[in-house]
Design a protein around this motif. Structure first.
Motif, PDB file in Angstrom:
ATOM      1  N   PRO A  85       0.814  -1.229   0.000  1.00 20.41           N
ATOM      2  CA  PRO A  85       0.000   0.000   0.000  1.00 20.41           C
ATOM      3  C   PRO A  85       0.843   1.273   0.000  1.00 20.41           C
ATOM      4  O   PRO A  85       0.405   2.307  -0.508  1.00 20.41           O
ATOM      5  CB  PRO A  85      -0.848  -0.107   1.260  1.00 20.41           C
ATOM      6  CG  PRO A  85      -0.263  -1.183   2.072  1.00 20.41           C
ATOM      7  CD  PRO A  85       0.568  -2.045   1.192  1.00 20.41           C
ATOM      8  N   VAL A  86       2.067   1.197   0.537  1.00 19.34           N
ATOM      9  CA  VAL A  86       2.950   2.369   0.500  1.00 19.34           C
ATOM     10  C   VAL A  86       3.314   2.683  -0.947  1.00 19.34           C
ATOM     11  O   VAL A  86       3.299   3.848  -1.367  1.00 19.34           O
ATOM     12  CB  VAL A  86       4.216   2.131   1.357  1.00 19.34           C
ATOM     13  CG1 VAL A  86       5.186   3.294   1.231  1.00 19.34           C
ATOM     14  CG2 VAL A  86       3.833   1.905   2.817  1.00 19.34           C
ATOM     15  N   LEU A  87       3.598   1.645  -1.719  1.00 19.02           N
ATOM     16  CA  LEU A  87       3.887   1.833  -3.139  1.00 19.02           C
ATOM     17  C   LEU A  87       2.678   2.403  -3.872  1.00 19.02           C
ATOM     18  O   LEU A  87       2.810   3.223  -4.776  1.00 19.02           O
ATOM     19  CB  LEU A  87       4.331   0.518  -3.767  1.00 19.02           C
ATOM     20  CG  LEU A  87       4.827   0.579  -5.200  1.00 19.02           C
ATOM     21  CD1 LEU A  87       5.966   1.579  -5.354  1.00 19.02           C
ATOM     22  CD2 LEU A  87       5.260  -0.796  -5.664  1.00 19.02           C
ATOM     23  N   ARG A  88       1.496   2.004  -3.455  1.00 20.93           N
ATOM     24  CA  ARG A  88       0.260   2.533  -4.048  1.00 20.93           C
ATOM     25  C   ARG A  88       0.156   4.037  -3.803  1.00 20.93           C
ATOM     26  O   ARG A  88      -0.263   4.790  -4.673  1.00 20.93           O
ATOM     27  CB  ARG A  88      -0.949   1.805  -3.457  1.00 20.93           C
ATOM     28  CG  ARG A  88      -2.244   2.045  -4.229  1.00 20.93           C
ATOM     29  CD  ARG A  88      -3.145   2.985  -3.463  1.00 20.93           C
ATOM     30  NE  ARG A  88      -4.476   3.023  -4.031  1.00 20.93           N
ATOM     31  CZ  ARG A  88      -4.920   4.002  -4.798  1.00 20.93           C
ATOM     32  NH1 ARG A  88      -4.131   5.000  -5.109  1.00 20.93           N
ATOM     33  NH2 ARG A  88      -6.142   3.998  -5.269  1.00 20.93           N
ATOM     34  N   VAL A  89       0.556   4.488  -2.616  1.00 21.00           N
ATOM     35  CA  VAL A  89       0.539   5.919  -2.301  1.00 21.00           C
ATOM     36  C   VAL A  89       1.518   6.657  -3.209  1.00 21.00           C
ATOM     37  O   VAL A  89       1.209   7.731  -3.731  1.00 21.00           O
ATOM     38  CB  VAL A  89       0.861   6.154  -0.803  1.00 21.00           C
ATOM     39  CG1 VAL A  89       1.059   7.633  -0.507  1.00 21.00           C
ATOM     40  CG2 VAL A  89      -0.242   5.583   0.079  1.00 21.00           C
ATOM     41  N   VAL A  90       2.690   6.077  -3.438  1.00 21.67           N
ATOM     42  CA  VAL A  90       3.681   6.702  -4.319  1.00 21.67           C
ATOM     43  C   VAL A  90       3.127   6.835  -5.732  1.00 21.67           C
ATOM     44  O   VAL A  90       3.246   7.896  -6.364  1.00 21.67           O
ATOM     45  CB  VAL A  90       4.994   5.890  -4.319  1.00 21.67           C
ATOM     46  CG1 VAL A  90       5.956   6.394  -5.381  1.00 21.67           C
ATOM     47  CG2 VAL A  90       5.646   5.929  -2.938  1.00 21.67           C
ATOM     48  N   VAL A  91       2.497   5.780  -6.235  1.00 18.82           N
ATOM     49  CA  VAL A  91       1.911   5.832  -7.578  1.00 18.82           C
ATOM     50  C   VAL A  91       0.768   6.853  -7.623  1.00 18.82           C
ATOM     51  O   VAL A  91       0.583   7.539  -8.619  1.00 18.82           O
ATOM     52  CB  VAL A  91       1.447   4.429  -8.032  1.00 18.82           C
ATOM     53  CG1 VAL A  91       0.703   4.491  -9.352  1.00 18.82           C
ATOM     54  CG2 VAL A  91       2.635   3.487  -8.140  1.00 18.82           C
ATOM     55  N   SER A  92       0.032   6.981  -6.539  1.00 18.77           N
ATOM     56  CA  SER A  92      -1.057   7.971  -6.485  1.00 18.77           C
ATOM     57  C   SER A  92      -0.522   9.396  -6.581  1.00 18.77           C
ATOM     58  O   SER A  92      -1.146  10.252  -7.210  1.00 18.77           O
ATOM     59  CB  SER A  92      -1.865   7.807  -5.199  1.00 18.77           C
ATOM     60  OG  SER A  92      -2.546   6.588  -5.201  1.00 18.77           O
ATOM     61  N   ILE A  93       0.616   9.645  -5.959  1.00 25.63           N
ATOM     62  CA  ILE A  93       1.226  10.975  -6.064  1.00 25.63           C
ATOM     63  C   ILE A  93       1.520  11.282  -7.534  1.00 25.63           C
ATOM     64  O   ILE A  93       1.222  12.375  -8.022  1.00 25.63           O
ATOM     65  CB  ILE A  93       2.513  11.071  -5.215  1.00 25.63           C
ATOM     66  CG1 ILE A  93       2.165  10.998  -3.726  1.00 25.63           C
ATOM     67  CG2 ILE A  93       3.287  12.348  -5.524  1.00 25.63           C
ATOM     68  CD1 ILE A  93       3.368  10.852  -2.816  1.00 25.63           C
ATOM     69  N   TYR A  94       2.064  10.294  -8.223  1.00 19.93           N
ATOM     70  CA  TYR A  94       2.338  10.470  -9.656  1.00 19.93           C
ATOM     71  C   TYR A  94       1.042  10.733 -10.433  1.00 19.93           C
ATOM     72  O   TYR A  94       0.994  11.624 -11.294  1.00 19.93           O
ATOM     73  CB  TYR A  94       3.050   9.222 -10.204  1.00 19.93           C
ATOM     74  CG  TYR A  94       3.180   9.215 -11.700  1.00 19.93           C
ATOM     75  CD1 TYR A  94       4.103  10.031 -12.328  1.00 19.93           C
ATOM     76  CD2 TYR A  94       2.362   8.411 -12.478  1.00 19.93           C
ATOM     77  CE1 TYR A  94       4.223  10.039 -13.714  1.00 19.93           C
ATOM     78  CE2 TYR A  94       2.463   8.413 -13.861  1.00 19.93           C
ATOM     79  CZ  TYR A  94       3.394   9.226 -14.474  1.00 19.93           C
ATOM     80  OH  TYR A  94       3.498   9.239 -15.831  1.00 19.93           O
ATOM     81  N   ALA A  95      -0.005   9.969 -10.111  1.00 24.26           N
ATOM     82  CA  ALA A  95      -1.277  10.131 -10.816  1.00 24.26           C
ATOM     83  C   ALA A  95      -1.854  11.531 -10.603  1.00 24.26           C
ATOM     84  O   ALA A  95      -2.314  12.172 -11.553  1.00 24.26           O
ATOM     85  CB  ALA A  95      -2.272   9.077 -10.350  1.00 24.26           C
ATOM     86  N   THR A 109       1.297  13.287  -0.512  1.00 22.92           N
ATOM     87  CA  THR A 109       2.691  13.350  -0.062  1.00 22.92           C
ATOM     88  C   THR A 109       2.748  13.391   1.462  1.00 22.92           C
ATOM     89  O   THR A 109       3.595  12.729   2.076  1.00 22.92           O
ATOM     90  CB  THR A 109       3.401  14.576  -0.665  1.00 22.92           C
ATOM     91  OG1 THR A 109       3.333  14.487  -2.097  1.00 22.92           O
ATOM     92  CG2 THR A 109       4.846  14.654  -0.223  1.00 22.92           C
ATOM     93  N   LEU A 110       1.840  14.138   2.074  1.00 17.46           N
ATOM     94  CA  LEU A 110       1.761  14.172   3.533  1.00 17.46           C
ATOM     95  C   LEU A 110       1.446  12.784   4.090  1.00 17.46           C
ATOM     96  O   LEU A 110       2.038  12.346   5.081  1.00 17.46           O
ATOM     97  CB  LEU A 110       0.711  15.188   3.990  1.00 17.46           C
ATOM     98  CG  LEU A 110       0.502  15.314   5.495  1.00 17.46           C
ATOM     99  CD1 LEU A 110       1.785  15.800   6.178  1.00 17.46           C
ATOM    100  CD2 LEU A 110      -0.656  16.258   5.793  1.00 17.46           C
ATOM    101  N   VAL A 111       0.541  12.063   3.448  1.00 17.93           N
ATOM    102  CA  VAL A 111       0.222  10.689   3.858  1.00 17.93           C
ATOM    103  C   VAL A 111       1.464   9.810   3.761  1.00 17.93           C
ATOM    104  O   VAL A 111       1.748   9.016   4.670  1.00 17.93           O
ATOM    105  CB  VAL A 111      -0.931  10.113   3.001  1.00 17.93           C
ATOM    106  CG1 VAL A 111      -1.085   8.616   3.220  1.00 17.93           C
ATOM    107  CG2 VAL A 111      -2.240  10.837   3.301  1.00 17.93           C
ATOM    108  N   LEU A 112       2.230   9.959   2.689  1.00 16.24           N
ATOM    109  CA  LEU A 112       3.458   9.178   2.525  1.00 16.24           C
ATOM    110  C   LEU A 112       4.466   9.507   3.620  1.00 16.24           C
ATOM    111  O   LEU A 112       5.099   8.600   4.175  1.00 16.24           O
ATOM    112  CB  LEU A 112       4.063   9.430   1.140  1.00 16.24           C
ATOM    113  CG  LEU A 112       5.330   8.645   0.818  1.00 16.24           C
ATOM    114  CD1 LEU A 112       5.055   7.149   0.820  1.00 16.24           C
ATOM    115  CD2 LEU A 112       5.877   9.080  -0.535  1.00 16.24           C
ATOM    116  N   VAL A 113       4.600  10.770   3.952  1.00 15.26           N
ATOM    117  CA  VAL A 113       5.522  11.173   5.021  1.00 15.26           C
ATOM    118  C   VAL A 113       5.068  10.584   6.351  1.00 15.26           C
ATOM    119  O   VAL A 113       5.884  10.065   7.127  1.00 15.26           O
ATOM    120  CB  VAL A 113       5.630  12.715   5.095  1.00 15.26           C
ATOM    121  CG1 VAL A 113       6.342  13.165   6.361  1.00 15.26           C
ATOM    122  CG2 VAL A 113       6.336  13.255   3.862  1.00 15.26           C
ATOM    123  N   ILE A 114       3.765  10.625   6.626  1.00 13.59           N
ATOM    124  CA  ILE A 114       3.232  10.051   7.866  1.00 13.59           C
ATOM    125  C   ILE A 114       3.495   8.546   7.913  1.00 13.59           C
ATOM    126  O   ILE A 114       3.900   8.004   8.949  1.00 13.59           O
ATOM    127  CB  ILE A 114       1.731  10.367   8.017  1.00 13.59           C
ATOM    128  CG1 ILE A 114       1.536  11.856   8.276  1.00 13.59           C
ATOM    129  CG2 ILE A 114       1.098   9.533   9.125  1.00 13.59           C
ATOM    130  CD1 ILE A 114       0.094  12.335   8.164  1.00 13.59           C
TER     131      ILE A 114
END
Length: 126
Positions: A85-95, A109-114
């Motif tokens: 799911p962390v990788l999913r967040v990274v891909v979402s930032i790109y999207a 990005t804030l979610v990824l940092v958290i």
């Protein structure tokens, strides 16, 4: 609908497919690794570690994998499952960046940092 809007929708559909593939591949890979670790434990009859001990650091997990310790392999599978799911967040930032939706880029990005901070705190707490 203009040609540019059609192109943007097609691009977003492609990104959504990529996100789906990332999640599917992550779950299937982690499940395969966990099953491999469990099968090795069943075949050998041991975990590769003394009773009440298990690898808790990345170094210990990777050292255990190098010598095919079943519990280390299972722990790698669990680690991969957590990272999916962390990788999913990274891909979402790109999207969101492709959509030029800056608000959601910043929120995601804030979610990824958290998530990163929580994983780091969890790692330090062992």
């Amino acid at each position: 609908m203009t040609e540019e809007e059609k192109k943007k929708r097609a691009e977003m559909a492609d990104i959504e497919k990529i996100i789906g593939h990332v999640l599917r591949i992550g779950v299937l890979t982690s499940a395969a690794v966990i099953i491999l670790g469990l099968l090795l434990a069943l075949i050998t009859g041991q975990t590769g570690y003394p009773t009440n001990e298990f690898p808790t650091t990345f170094t210990a997990i990777f050292q255990g994998i190098m010598v095919f310790k079943p519990f280390a392999i299972t722990m790698l599978g669990l680690f991969l499952l957590i990272l999916t799911p962390v990788l999913r967040v990274v891909v979402s930032i790109y999207a969101f960046a492709k959509e030029n939706d800056q608000l959601y880029v910043w929120i995601t990005t804030l979610v990824l940092v958290i998530l990163a901070i929580a994983m780091w705190i969890g790692y330090l707490g062992k």
